[in-house]
Design an enzyme around this catalytic site. Structure first.
Site, short mmCIF file in Angstrom:
data_model
loop_
_atom_site.label_atom_id
_atom_site.label_comp_id
_atom_site.label_asym_id
_atom_site.label_seq_id
_atom_site.Cartn_x
_atom_site.Cartn_y
_atom_site.Cartn_z
N ASP A 198 0.83 -1.21 0.00
CA ASP A 198 0.00 0.00 0.00
C ASP A 198 0.86 1.26 0.00
OD1 ASP A 198 -1.61 -2.17 0.73
OD2 ASP A 198 -2.97 -0.92 1.88
N ASP A 218 -0.68 -2.66 -4.53
CA ASP A 218 -1.89 -2.69 -3.70
C ASP A 218 -2.51 -1.29 -3.76
OD1 ASP A 218 -3.79 -3.23 -1.43
OD2 ASP A 218 -2.60 -5.05 -1.29
N ASP A 219 -3.31 -0.92 -2.76
CA ASP A 219 -3.98 0.37 -2.82
C ASP A 219 -2.97 1.51 -2.89
OD1 ASP A 219 -6.53 -0.75 -2.63
OD2 ASP A 219 -6.47 -0.75 -0.44
N HIS A 240 -4.07 -1.45 -6.78
CA HIS A 240 -5.51 -1.67 -6.66
C HIS A 240 -6.32 -0.38 -6.68
CE1 HIS A 240 -4.59 -5.75 -4.46
NE2 HIS A 240 -4.23 -5.74 -5.72
N ARG A 271 -12.69 3.23 -5.68
CA ARG A 271 -13.59 2.27 -5.04
C ARG A 271 -13.86 2.61 -3.59
NH1 ARG A 271 -10.52 -3.55 -3.96
NH2 ARG A 271 -8.55 -2.73 -3.17
N LYS A 273 -15.13 0.21 -0.28
CA LYS A 273 -15.39 -1.17 0.13
C LYS A 273 -15.58 -1.22 1.64
CE LYS A 273 -10.38 -2.14 0.01
NZ LYS A 273 -9.33 -3.15 -0.26
#
Length: 375
Positions: A198, A218-219, A240, A271, A273
């Site tokens: 991340d 990742d994010d 991501h 996004r 989540k």
């Protein structure tokens, strides 16, 4: 009895003043070297210097040098207003620390951490394609600053897992490069080696991240809790995408603005989540504006309430409302077979979705629980 001359007391007082000034001068000259160091810039040119410079308010980190294996830098209690500059490269040797450990921690009020240097986490020595679930890996940089602190200009590369873990408040990150591009390499089974890398994990209030460049797996941004968070004019490659969450039960996230960002070659674009089965907490006042998507392989825009144990279950079960979500001018491309928009919300839990100028191609949508413009 003879009287003193009229100017006697003036002369006497003047002499006393001179004596006091001379005493102060001699005291300053006799000050210990440690006291003098506190008033000047303290140089970190080896691992041992981190501890000796921790009490200074002006610190210069000058690489190249290496931090030994299993050693960390704990600057969690810096003096208010401390200024730190970084030049050259500081490499953290591979060790056996875990995700409970941070290679460097910085805390304090009004801290400035800037420079042109590089912090290298030796990620390639750890990466096994399993991220936090594989061999032991430390996180890179814990920030718990307040009071208008600022981090700017420097580079972090090859983080074993997460790069910045941000708590505290009122802190700006400007013009920072996170370069984990080497983690795109694959093993013999075709698995990308870098994982859970991340860029910015935020659990804080009053955070601005701007003009940064992130290449990871990742994010790019993950907002886990907090409020008044701004993510502006950043470039995210790989990974991501830009995420709110995943949001755990009971957590509140409010007032997050993402604007002027480009996301390319990522699994997701933008996004939100939340965890499956949440019974309390909320996500509100989220803005995604002027976002460019390039070659998104999974979901261009995604909102879902079925996140569990690092994956999705396909059914939204939640009592955590996601409300007042504004998307304006989100545009670009997704790969063939990918979704331009995917929404999976529990009944009645996603409200106030105000979307306009949504132009993501190729268009493929699935929207459950709410259908804003673009679905």
């Amino acid at each position: 009895m003879t009287q003193p001359p009229d100017n006697y007391f003036i002369i006497k007082n003047y002499q006393m003043l001179v004596d006091l000034l001379l005493l102060a001068l001699f005291s300053a000259i006799a000050a210990s070297p440690l006291d003098l160091d506190k008033r000047s810039t303290c140089t970190v040119a080896s691992y041992a210097d981190f501890a000796s410079c921790a009490s200074s308010t002006s610190i210069a980190i000058t690489g190249p040098f290496t931090v030994p294996a299993n050693k960390v830098v704990d600057w969690s209690g810096l003096k208010s207003g401390t200024k730190i500059t970084l030049t050259g490269t500081v490499t953290f040797a591979k060790g056996t620390l875990t995700t409970s450990d941070f290679l460097i921690t910085v805390g304090g009020s009004g801290i400035t951490f800037s420079g042109t240097g590089t912090l290298d986490g030796s990620g390639a020595s750890y990466w096994d394609g399993k991220g936090s679930s594989g061999v032991a890996k430390p996180k890179m940089f814990k920030v718990k600053t307040t009071g208008g602190s600022k981090f700017s200009g420097f580079t972090i590369k090859n983080t074993p897992v997460h790069c910045f873990s941000i708590s505290g408040s009122d802190t700006t990150f400007d013009g920072i490069t996170i370069n984990n591009s080497a983690g795109d390499a694959k093993n013999s089974a075709g698995t990308v080696l870098g994982h859970n890398t991340d860029g910015f994990d935020v659990s804080a209030t009053g955070i601005t991240i701007q003009n940064c460049n992130v290449h990871n797996q990742d994010d790019c941004l993950a907002v886990n809790k907090g409020s008044n968070i701004n993510f502006l004019n950043n470039v995210c490659t790989g990974g991501h995408g830009i995420s709110i969450g995943s949001v755990a039960n009971g957590v509140t996230i409010d007032s997050v603005t993402v604007s002027g960002c480009t996301i390319s070659n990522s699994a997701n674009g933008v996004r939100i989540k939340t965890d499956y089965g949440n019974t309390s907490g909320s996500v509100s006042n989220i803005i995604y504006k002027d976002i460019t998507l390039e070659n998104i392989t999974g979901y261009g825009i995604v909102v879902r309430q079925d996140y569990k144990d690092g994956s999705t279950v396909g059914t939204a079960v939640s009592k955590m409302p996601i409300k007042t979500v504004t998307l304006t001018n989100v545009h670009g491309t997704v790969a063939s077979g990918a979704y331009s928009v995917f929404i999976l919300c529990a009944t009645g839990e996603c409200t106030g979705f105000n979307w306009s100028e949504i132009n993501v191609t190729t268009k493929k949508t699935s929207c459950t629980g709410v259908k804003p413009t673009g679905c």
